[in-house]
Design a protein around this motif. Sequence first.
Motif, PDB file in Angstrom:
ATOM      1  N   GLU A  80       0.657  -3.948   3.837  1.00 11.30           N
ATOM      2  CA  GLU A  80       0.921  -3.247   5.096  1.00 11.30           C
ATOM      3  C   GLU A  80       0.691  -1.746   4.960  1.00 11.30           C
ATOM      4  O   GLU A  80       0.124  -1.110   5.859  1.00 11.30           O
ATOM      5  N   ASN A  81       1.111  -1.164   3.834  1.00 13.57           N
ATOM      6  CA  ASN A  81       1.021   0.282   3.650  1.00 13.57           C
ATOM      7  C   ASN A  81      -0.028   0.643   2.610  1.00 13.57           C
ATOM      8  O   ASN A  81       0.220   1.445   1.706  1.00 13.57           O
TER       9      ASN A  81
ATOM     10  N   GLU B 142       2.266  -1.911  -0.894  1.00 14.21           N
ATOM     11  CA  GLU B 142       1.260  -0.874  -1.093  1.00 14.21           C
ATOM     12  C   GLU B 142       0.116  -1.445  -1.914  1.00 14.21           C
ATOM     13  O   GLU B 142       0.201  -2.552  -2.453  1.00 14.21           O
TER      14      GLU B 142
END
Length: 235
Positions: free
Chosen positions: A172-173, A204
Amino acid sequence: MIVDFDVAFGDHVLKGDQYVGDGVNRVLYLHGAGTGSRRGHHLLRNALQQRGIGSTSFDCIGHGDTGGTLAQSSVASRTRQAQAVAAARALPEPLAVFGASMGAYNAIRFTQSHHVDALVLIVPGVFTPTAYEVPFGPEFSAVIRRERSWADSDAWDILSRFEGRLLVIAAENDATIPREIPERLVAAATRAQSSRLHVVQGAEHNRLWSLLAEDPPSFDAAVDMVADTLNGGRQ
């Protein structure tokens, strides 16, 4: 059981290992760039082995136990290194090929030369064809750092001909890989038997499986998803 091996490749010796499964061991696992090595993927490989699924992986030139310098390699060389390992270890086809980060592009390229019926691409990076044969170093960096250099990648066209099962796992990041890349990879696989994008919330680029491992049910669900892509956990 884990079996270490050496594979000669030009002036180098590729160092690798096989996490031995209960049956046929047809998974080839390709690591990423930077400080990546096969040892960084122990969590997933170990979890698959516990489900009876074996995997073979190795350190590319310039990485891990293989050593050497990155300038002695390229993205194209990494594909050829993977082909050498698959041949030397007599991996049975159809293969299931996993690729993390840069290794995802090598995995996609692998479908052009081998019968692959399952692709698992983790935080996947893709590259413009003009970067493929360029040795790692300043010239390679200059090519890939052009804005949206990946947009004209041949990965989309290659995947449009892939007829196996595709699983793309994104973070997601992810500050390294734009979300458009995993989304476009799944969209490109129009002839795939199945295609799925799974986004790991809160993850991440370099912290995906370790984050999942902090929540065993989420980790197990993700590993089950991988096993299903390998045709219901078939080795």
